[in-house]
Write a protein that holds these residues in place. Structure first.
Motif, mmCIF file in Angstrom:
data_model
loop_
_atom_site.group_PDB
_atom_site.id
_atom_site.type_symbol
_atom_site.label_atom_id
_atom_site.label_comp_id
_atom_site.label_asym_id
_atom_site.label_seq_id
_atom_site.Cartn_x
_atom_site.Cartn_y
_atom_site.Cartn_z
ATOM 1 N N SER A 343 0.974 -1.058 -0.005
ATOM 2 C CA SER A 343 -0.075 0.082 -0.040
ATOM 3 C C SER A 343 0.809 1.216 -0.096
ATOM 4 C CB SER A 343 -1.052 0.119 1.089
ATOM 5 O OG SER A 343 -1.764 -1.266 1.172
ATOM 6 N N GLU A 344 1.831 1.280 0.901
ATOM 7 C CA GLU A 344 2.867 2.361 0.971
ATOM 8 C C GLU A 344 3.613 2.559 -0.361
ATOM 9 O OE1 GLU A 344 3.889 2.196 5.830
ATOM 10 O OE2 GLU A 344 5.092 1.026 4.226
ATOM 11 N N ILE A 345 4.105 1.635 -1.120
ATOM 12 C CA ILE A 345 4.689 1.616 -2.218
ATOM 13 C C ILE A 345 3.824 2.331 -3.374
ATOM 14 C CG2 ILE A 345 5.761 0.287 -4.163
ATOM 15 C CD1 ILE A 345 6.950 -1.752 -2.149
ATOM 16 N N LEU A 346 2.606 1.604 -3.549
ATOM 17 C CA LEU A 346 1.636 2.129 -4.579
ATOM 18 C C LEU A 346 1.409 3.714 -4.374
ATOM 19 C CD1 LEU A 346 0.235 1.440 -6.962
ATOM 20 C CD2 LEU A 346 -1.746 0.713 -5.223
ATOM 21 N N LEU A 347 1.277 3.978 -3.035
ATOM 22 C CA LEU A 347 0.989 5.644 -2.853
ATOM 23 C C LEU A 347 2.141 6.606 -3.276
ATOM 24 C CD1 LEU A 347 -1.499 7.218 -1.610
ATOM 25 C CD2 LEU A 347 -1.765 4.452 -1.307
ATOM 26 N N LEU A 348 3.485 5.838 -2.843
ATOM 27 C CA LEU A 348 4.385 6.646 -3.184
ATOM 28 C C LEU A 348 4.523 6.781 -4.754
ATOM 29 C CD1 LEU A 348 7.179 5.012 -0.851
ATOM 30 C CD2 LEU A 348 6.287 7.606 -0.841
ATOM 31 N N LEU A 349 4.309 5.778 -5.524
ATOM 32 C CA LEU A 349 4.385 5.897 -6.888
ATOM 33 C C LEU A 349 3.214 6.777 -7.388
ATOM 34 C CD1 LEU A 349 4.959 2.196 -7.763
ATOM 35 C CD2 LEU A 349 6.590 4.198 -8.006
ATOM 36 N N LEU A 350 1.994 6.951 -6.610
ATOM 37 C CA LEU A 350 0.837 7.987 -7.215
ATOM 38 C C LEU A 350 1.427 9.257 -6.875
ATOM 39 C CD1 LEU A 350 -2.048 5.935 -5.809
ATOM 40 C CD2 LEU A 350 -1.745 6.717 -8.228
ATOM 41 N N LEU A 351 2.120 9.502 -5.795
ATOM 42 C CA LEU A 351 2.506 10.832 -5.355
ATOM 43 C C LEU A 351 3.732 11.306 -6.145
ATOM 44 C CD1 LEU A 351 2.502 10.434 -1.375
ATOM 45 C CD2 LEU A 351 0.865 11.584 -2.873
ATOM 46 N N GLU A 352 4.413 10.366 -7.059
ATOM 47 C CA GLU A 352 5.549 10.825 -7.901
ATOM 48 C C GLU A 352 5.194 10.072 -9.255
ATOM 49 O OE1 GLU A 352 8.755 13.096 -8.249
ATOM 50 O OE2 GLU A 352 8.104 12.560 -6.155
ATOM 51 N N PRO A 353 4.507 10.858 -9.834
ATOM 52 C CA PRO A 353 3.955 10.188 -11.275
ATOM 53 C C PRO A 353 5.396 10.049 -12.178
ATOM 54 C CG PRO A 353 2.650 12.132 -10.836
ATOM 55 C CD PRO A 353 3.564 12.333 -9.646
ATOM 56 N N ALA A 354 6.418 11.020 -12.002
ATOM 57 C CA ALA A 354 7.556 10.559 -12.927
ATOM 58 C C ALA A 354 8.317 9.661 -12.468
ATOM 59 C CB ALA A 354 8.438 11.897 -12.715
ATOM 60 N N GLY A 355 8.138 8.745 -11.506
ATOM 61 C CA GLY A 355 8.826 7.457 -11.238
ATOM 62 C C GLY A 355 9.771 7.661 -10.106
ATOM 63 N N MET A 356 10.075 6.572 -9.500
ATOM 64 C CA MET A 356 11.231 6.404 -8.279
ATOM 65 C C MET A 356 12.096 5.292 -8.504
ATOM 66 S SD MET A 356 8.686 7.195 -5.365
ATOM 67 C CE MET A 356 10.109 7.811 -3.917
ATOM 68 N N SER A 357 13.437 5.338 -8.308
ATOM 69 C CA SER A 357 14.338 4.148 -8.452
ATOM 70 C C SER A 357 14.094 3.353 -7.254
ATOM 71 C CB SER A 357 15.859 4.703 -8.736
ATOM 72 O OG SER A 357 16.057 5.252 -7.384
ATOM 73 N N ALA A 358 14.713 2.131 -7.461
ATOM 74 C CA ALA A 358 14.250 1.240 -6.164
ATOM 75 C C ALA A 358 15.129 1.781 -5.034
ATOM 76 C CB ALA A 358 14.997 -0.030 -6.671
ATOM 77 N N GLU A 359 16.345 2.477 -5.103
ATOM 78 C CA GLU A 359 17.098 2.998 -4.178
ATOM 79 C C GLU A 359 16.544 4.014 -3.471
ATOM 80 O OE1 GLU A 359 17.965 2.442 -7.067
ATOM 81 O OE2 GLU A 359 19.702 0.850 -6.877
ATOM 82 N N ARG A 360 15.677 4.653 -4.169
ATOM 83 C CA ARG A 360 15.051 5.942 -3.456
ATOM 84 C C ARG A 360 13.733 5.519 -2.763
ATOM 85 N NH1 ARG A 360 12.006 11.085 -6.153
ATOM 86 N NH2 ARG A 360 10.721 11.833 -4.301
ATOM 87 N N LEU A 361 13.150 4.449 -3.294
ATOM 88 C CA LEU A 361 11.953 3.864 -2.633
ATOM 89 C C LEU A 361 12.676 3.265 -1.241
ATOM 90 C CD1 LEU A 361 9.983 2.129 -5.731
ATOM 91 C CD2 LEU A 361 9.103 3.761 -3.898
ATOM 92 N N ALA A 362 13.509 2.578 -1.468
ATOM 93 C CA ALA A 362 14.176 1.999 -0.138
ATOM 94 C C ALA A 362 14.496 2.916 0.949
ATOM 95 C CB ALA A 362 15.442 1.104 -0.632
ATOM 96 N N ILE A 363 14.783 4.091 0.511
ATOM 97 C CA ILE A 363 15.257 5.272 1.456
ATOM 98 C C ILE A 363 13.898 5.635 2.069
ATOM 99 C CG2 ILE A 363 16.138 7.263 1.998
ATOM 100 C CD1 ILE A 363 18.401 6.592 -0.090
ATOM 101 N N GLU A 364 12.707 6.038 1.248
ATOM 102 C CA GLU A 364 11.560 6.323 1.637
ATOM 103 C C GLU A 364 10.850 5.725 2.738
ATOM 104 O OE1 GLU A 364 10.155 9.337 1.021
ATOM 105 O OE2 GLU A 364 11.166 10.050 -0.705
#
Length: 515
Positions: A343-364
């Motif tokens: 749920s958190e991952i999906l929300l982060l991707l919705l909040l960042e339409p341009a996309g996020m790397s796996a490294e940034r997602l891991a830090i978030e």
């Protein structure tokens, strides 16, 4: 009995006599004459001499060149596939290099020595001919020698005395065997046993060959364990159903699991390291790099695809995440409830339409010590639901997507506070501690509350106090009491709430227990 062509001598050979004969043969051959027949010089050596000459190696020239500093070689060694096999190799060869005054060494696939072991006195002698960590012993650099020639012909070989191309090394004898990657079959390095002429023995080659086979067995065991872990982690993402990958592939290109018959029949696939679109036997595919490059998922694309994804990318994806810890995903069919982390991952991707790397997602998600491998595992599972809707490099949602957060924000911007309150079912993922989600949760609560307070509308205040976020809002409750007419039936409830909220926290808890 015919002698093994890869062995330089037998147990009864007069070593000094053979060394003198080989020196004469080498001088004659390298001086422009014909090398003596195979009874004197083996074909493998004559052919190596020819390659060394073509590479421009000077027989009387400098010793093997230093290519790496001791520190750089040590750093390369620590990450080398054979480094883990050193305890076994030391145990296997300990008696030999202790008693026979020899050194044991390992080169990488380029012929650079990364590790060497032996008695200090023997190591000093080895140092005198540049048989040391960081020096390059490929044939093209050092001429004929066991390590370089074993790599050149991809076969165990023994090189004795003046069979060496360089005159400075002719007082030594060496036996070497290449070690192969069990997945690709390519050499990853070479194991060598070297010593002065007195140590020469035909059994040395058999010994290093056995050592190389044991190292290969160790690598194969490690690869099998690693591949099994990958199957366990990502096997569920592969299948013939919608939204599933067509194959799971190891970094070597070995197909570990496949729902695509053509891919499953191939021994190895040649994949781009970073992923992307490729054309493979059977049609086009998209390669997704997962687990920090320790595996790849292949997705069918184009007209050759045997299955389709869960839903076309043009269909709308909708997420409900207000007032619940597990987001609900609507893909146009049955609503799917996600785990809290997905749920958190999906929300982060919705909040960042341009996309996020796996490294940034891991830090978030996990803070400064987050590991991309953990995120990629969750993303792989999420892809089973989303199919081609979830793109990689960077990770982002493809096609139209919306959330109840976005809906509430839009209604507020349009001034439709009553409808915004109706859609606002509670804080965003209330149990989540992900900073970006906490920020959106607190901002949405604050902006909605402030808009309601500014409105001065009793109905909106009453609706706000009915939400989980407004339930204990004493300021809004007091404002509602002041705005309501004494005859309004809602005023009694508001006054009761105000008295409760005005009590000290301890009294409030006791009142709840009595109730």
């Amino acid at each position: 009995m015919q002698q093994n062509p890869w062995v330089a001598l037998d147990a009864t050979t007069d070593r000094r006599r053979l060394a003198r004969a080989l020196a004469r043969a080498r001088d004659a051959a390298l001086g422009g004459g014909d090398a003596p027949g195979p009874q004197r010089v083996r074909d493998v050596i004559v052919e190596s001499w020819a390659r060394s000459g073509e590479a421009g190696v000077a027989p009387a020239g400098e010793l093997a060149p230093r290519l790496l500093s001791t520190e750089a070689a040590g750093e390369r060694w620590r990450s080398h596939p054979l480094a883990g096999g050193m305890p076994m190799l030391r145990a296997l060869l300990a008696d030999v290099h202790d008693d026979a005054k020899q050194v044991v060494l390992v080169c990488d696939a380029d012929g650079t020595i990364l590790w060497i072991d032996g008695e200090p006195a023997v190591l000093d002698e080895a140092q005198s001919i540049n048989l040391a960590v960081g020096t390059g012993w490929a044939e093209g650099r050092a001429g004929t020698n066991a390590m370089g020639t074993a790599l050149a012909v991809d076969h165990p070989v023994q090189v004795f005395s003046a069979e060496h191309y360089a005159q400075a090394v002719e007082e030594w004898t060496c036996s070497a065997a290449p070690v192969h990657d069990p997945e690709t079959g390519e050499p990853v390095g070479v194991v060598d046993l070297s010593g002065e002429l007195a140590t020469a023995h035909p059994h040395s080659l058999a010994l290093v060959s056995a050592a190389a086979q044991m190292l290969e067995a160790g690598l194969a065991h490690e690869a099998a364990q690693r591949n099994e872990r990958l199957r366990e982690r990502y096997g569920g993402a592969v299948g013939a159903g919608g939204g599933q990958a067509g194959a799971l592939v190891a970094p070597s290109g070995r197909v570990l699991l496949s729902a695509e018959p053509v891919w499953g029949r191939l021994a190895r696939l040649d994949l781009p390291e970073g992923g992307g679109e490729v054309t493979l036997p059977g049609g086009p595919a998209r390669v997704e790099r997962v687990d920090d490059g320790d595996a790849y998922l292949l997705w069918r694309t184009g007209v050759h695809a045997t299955t389709t994804t869960t839903a076309p990318a043009t269909a709308r994806l909708s997420v409900r995440a207000l007032g619940c810890d597990r987001a609900q995903l609507d893909l146009g069919g049955p609503v799917i409830e996600l785990t809290p982390r997905r749920s958190e991952i999906l929300l982060l991707l919705l909040l960042e339409p341009a996309g996020m790397s796996a490294e940034r997602l891991a830090i978030e998600l996990y803070g400064d010590f987050g590991k991309p491998v953990s995120v990629r595992a969750e993303l792989s599972r999420l892809r089973r639901l989303l199919g081609d809707r979830l793109e990689a490099n960077p990770y982002r949602l493809r096609g139209a997507a919306s959330s109840d957060v976005e809906t509430v924000e839009r209604l507020m911007a349009d001034g439709s506070l009553a409808e915004a309150l109706e859609r606002y079912t509670g804080p965003l993922l209330p149990a989540s501690e992900v900073p970006a989600i906490v920020e959106v949760r607190e901002r949405l609560d604050y902006e909605l509350r402030e808009a309601v307070l500014r409105s001065g509308d009793p109905s909106l205040l009453h609706a706000w106090l009915a939400t989980p976020s407004g339930r204990d809002d004493i300021v809004a409750t007091r404002a509602l009491v002041e705005l309501l007419d004494p005859a309004d039936e809602r005023r009694a409830g508001a006054l009761s709430r105000l008295r409760r909220l005005s009590q000290p926290p301890g009294d409030r808890r006791r009142a709840r227990r009595r109730a």
